[in-house]
Enzyme design. Structure first.
Site, PDB file in Angstrom:
ATOM      1  N   ASP A 117      84.531 -45.690   3.876  1.00  0.00           N
ATOM      2  CA  ASP A 117      84.387 -45.917   2.941  1.00  0.00           C
ATOM      3  C   ASP A 117      85.066 -46.516   1.609  1.00  0.00           C
ATOM      4  O   ASP A 117      84.540 -46.723   0.517  1.00  0.00           O
ATOM      5  CB  ASP A 117      84.509 -43.910   2.830  1.00  0.00           C
ATOM      6  CG  ASP A 117      83.005 -42.794   4.155  1.00  0.00           C
ATOM      7  OD1 ASP A 117      82.479 -43.227   4.361  1.00  0.00           O
ATOM      8  OD2 ASP A 117      83.924 -41.958   4.172  1.00  0.00           O
ATOM      9  N   GLU A 132      86.267 -44.593   9.875  1.00  0.00           N
ATOM     10  CA  GLU A 132      85.133 -43.134   8.985  1.00  0.00           C
ATOM     11  C   GLU A 132      86.018 -43.757   7.536  1.00  0.00           C
ATOM     12  O   GLU A 132      85.105 -44.240   6.341  1.00  0.00           O
ATOM     13  CB  GLU A 132      84.159 -42.368   9.271  1.00  0.00           C
ATOM     14  CG  GLU A 132      84.072 -41.158   7.870  1.00  0.00           C
ATOM     15  CD  GLU A 132      82.758 -41.991   7.749  1.00  0.00           C
ATOM     16  OE1 GLU A 132      82.359 -43.029   6.916  1.00  0.00           O
ATOM     17  OE2 GLU A 132      81.895 -42.355   8.433  1.00  0.00           O
ATOM     18  N   SER A 135      76.625 -42.864   7.162  1.00  0.00           N
ATOM     19  CA  SER A 135      77.814 -42.382   5.770  1.00  0.00           C
ATOM     20  C   SER A 135      78.550 -43.776   5.589  1.00  0.00           C
ATOM     21  O   SER A 135      79.177 -43.767   4.115  1.00  0.00           O
ATOM     22  CB  SER A 135      79.416 -42.192   7.058  1.00  0.00           C
ATOM     23  OG  SER A 135      78.671 -43.382   7.636  1.00  0.00           O
TER      24      SER A 135
END
Length: 694
Positions: A275, A271, A476
């Site tokens: 990002d 993750e 996300s």
């Protein structure tokens, strides 16, 4: 302390997961850290209403400065001193006190902490994780009852799950050598290609902006990035400069990469890599600040407060790719933690900070296996831009089709109706339906906007080893895409957009955003206008920037919404600028200020559209009818017909004016913005459904 009578802190009640097994009592000498939050100053007014701050952009002085923010959000030093006195009485170490964040961090042996806060702590095991837990409320001496608002850190169960999904078509990823030789598979993209598809404004890269990225890990779970892998990705794959990255450690080990192959569901490294690479490549001029914190309520609350009070890095955007069902049957969130995080988000709006949150990756059920629909928090906060997910079909980077992301259970956009937060003002006319659950409750609709999330049409990012690319999706991905876009809009406008939602719902939806009308996420279906799958739609960055500039140009000298009676900008209609109850939509007159004379044909076409909407209302709602039972379907049909006719007229005006004084860009700005204003204003003010009768 003067007395021994104790009181429970409101909303701190805890229950254990139904499958929790007690492992052991917490040893008396085991060190435990907590954060105590106190009330804000009682001698200062509250911060401005975020819905007023976000009602009209482009006016100076919208956001409060650091000094005013500290005064109106911060704590009275006397209240901080009272907590410190309490801590010393219980032989707890005072790690840090901050009037700005209204918090006191304490540390001490488990026995002393339990005595201080009236709890019994034990170690439990649930769903593969071991955590320190408690049951019941937190208590404090009665004389602190009006001072202390909440205490976090006693319970350290994991709160928040990454909203990342990997492609099933390419489970092992792609070797860099393969990509160099053959390129990416069809309908798989590099992040800058997605920015191009969504037409992020040319000439912008986020320069001058700081983007905060929340990153989670703890003693049990790794989470971090490899700067070597990031450098390889930017230099060899994207061939652009490596972004500026700064780490801020709020709690936990800081940058602690583990594995990003999905083998450890509690490792957030994948993750964090997603990002960072999406933000760094879609807003390459922006500074990236990674705020590392623990996967706990304390970690969430302390990190968000650290970000909004950070006067060194001054983020203008926060990207959040984690969440849990707001009413999680496993009790991950307490009501106190949701309240405190939401309070910080509200305060962020006053500082001109935009918060982009992933809406979830498991459809309307949101990873809660109780047969009901759930909204994800923090996306359900009314003070964030909640980001849903889509699937893009765009061979050779040319967008042909976009629909709701739904590949089945475990791979679909989140979205729904909040059980906790009521319908905010900006959604009053958006058509948010009652919940799909049997109680049909009414609340804040999630998401607000959408963007690419389907992992089967996802983005290729570097893995931790720096030798492979993984194809990734999930909301996300959507959240950092929108965070990057907002940073570039801020750069172009030379002012932070801040709390964007009121502006979006009032002026900037269809056709400024791309309305997604196909698909579903389980309990909710996509359709024209706002829906609980994709919100108002996916971005067209160039159109969005042009529309915002036009809104600003059309309102020179208009007082800020916060200065207007009732907290809104007056419009034509009733004497106070509102639409009379049960009456037709108000009809503006004259040309919008700030447009060139050659735009008059567009203004005329808009006035014809207004008249058509007015007539549609009159047909569907004869005088004397109760507005609550107006034939909304009839109105929508007539309104849609009028809009299609108007769109044809606008096309003709484009053709006539293109050789004249207006260039194609100006035509696009004027035509699309006026079309959007007409559709937004008069469809939004049309007859409400029975649930929202005036």
């Amino acid at each position: 302390m003067a007395t021994t009578r104790r009181v429970a802190i409101p909303l701190t009640e805890r229950t254990l997961p139904v499958d929790a097994e007690k492992v052991e009592a917490i040893p008396a000498d085991e060190m435990v850290g907590v954060t105590v939050y106190v009330r804000r100053r009682t001698d200062q007014p509250d911060l401005p209403d975020p819905e007023d701050l976000g009602a009209l952009p482009g006016l100076t002085g919208r956001a409060v400065d650091d000094e005013e923010f500290a005064r109106r959000y911060g704590a009275d030093p006397a209240d901080i001193a009272r907590v410190e006195e309490f801590a010393k009485a219980h032989k707890l170490e005072i790690v840090e006190s901050s009037p700005d964040t209204r918090s006191v961090r304490l540390r001490g042996p488990s026995k002393a902490v339990q005595d201080a806060f009236g709890v019994k702590l034990a170690r439990y095991r649930s769903e593969g994780q071991t955590f320190r837990g408690r049951e019941g409320p937190v208590t404090i001496p009665a004389e602190l009852g009006d001072v202390v608002e909440s205490v976090f850190g006693l319970d350290d169960r994991q709160v928040g799950k990454p909203r990342l999904r990997r492609s099933n078509l390419l489970p092992t990823g792609l070797g860099l050598s393969t990509v160099r030789a053959s390129g990416l598979p069809p309908n798989t993209f590099l992040p800058p290609q997605v920015a191009d598809i969504y037409r992020y404004p040319a000439g912008t890269d986020g320069t001058g902006q700081s983007i905060a990225i929340l990153a989670f890990n703890d003693a049990q779970s790794h989470g971090g990035y490899s700067i070597d892998a990031v450098r390889t990705y930017f230099q060899q794959v994207l061939q652009i400069p490596v972004p500026t990255i700064t780490d801020v450690v709020v709690h936990g080990p800081g940058n602690d990469p583990g594995t990003d192959d999905g083998s450890d569901p509690f490792d957030s490294s994948g993750e964090i890599m997603l990002d960072l690479q999406v933000v760094g490549s879609c807003a390459p001029g922006a500074d990236i600040v990674m705020y590392f914190t623990e996967f706990t309520e304390r970690g969430w609350v302390d990190a968000v407060n650290a970000i909004i009070t950070d006067t060194t890095h001054r983020p203008s955007v926060i990207s959040v790719s984690y969440g849990n069902p707001e009413d999680d049957p496993r009790s991950a969130w307490t009501a106190a933690a949701i309240l405190k995080v939401n309070e910080a988000f509200r305060a962020a709006a006053a500082k001109g900070i935009t918060i982009c949150c992933a809406s979830g990756d498991d459809g309307s059920r949101d990873q809660a296996n109780d047969g009901r629909a759930h909204a994800d928090f923090p996306a359900s906060s009314p003070y964030v831009l909640a980001c849903g997910g889509t699937r893009i079909v765009a061979p050779q980077g040319v967008p042909l089709f976009e629909l709701t992301w739904n590949n089945g259970p475990g791979s679909a956009t989140g979205g729904g109706v909040s059980r906790i937060f009521p319908v905010p003002r900006y959604q009053q006319h958006a058509g948010v339906p009652p919940s799909a659950n049997p109680d049909r409750h009414v609340g804040r609709g999630v998401p607000d906007v959408s963007g690419l999330a389907d992992p089967e049409t996802g983005v290729a990012i570097a893995t931790l080893d720096g030798q492979h690319l993984a194809v990734i999706g999930g909301t996300s991905l959507t959240a950092p895409l929108w965070s990057s876009l907002v940073a570039r809009l801020n750069q172009a406008l030379q002012t932070p957009l801040g709390f964007l939602n009121p502006l979006l719902y009032r002026f900037l939806h269809f056709p400024v955003l791309r309305d997604i009308v196909h698909g579903n996420n389980g309990a909710y279906a996509a359709g024209p206008g706002w829906d609980a799958c994709t919100g108002l739609g996916s971005p067209d960055g160039t159109r969005l920037l042009a529309a915002i500039r036009t809104v600003i140009a059309q309102a020179p000298g208009v007082p800020h919404a916060a200065d207007a009676p009732g907290g809104d900008v007056p419009t034509a209609g009733a004497p106070d600028g509102t639409t009379p109850p049960g009456g037709p939509p108000a009809q503006p007159s004259g040309s919008p200020p700030g447009l060139p004379a050659t735009a008059q044909p567009f203004v005329d076409a808009t006035e014809r559209l207004v008249t058509a909407f007015h007539e549609a209302w009159a047909t569907a709602h004869p005088p004397g009818d109760d507005v609550g039972v107006a034939d909304h379907a009839s109105f929508q049909h007539a309104a849609n017909a009028a809009f299609l006719e108007y769109a044809g007229a606008v096309k003709q005006q484009w053709a006539q004016l293109r050789p004249a004084e207006l260039d194609a860009v100006s035509l696009d700005v004027i035509g699309r913005t006026l079309a959007g204003a007409g559709a937004a204003t008069f469809l939004a003010l049309g007859p409400p459904d029975r649930r929202q009768a005036r």
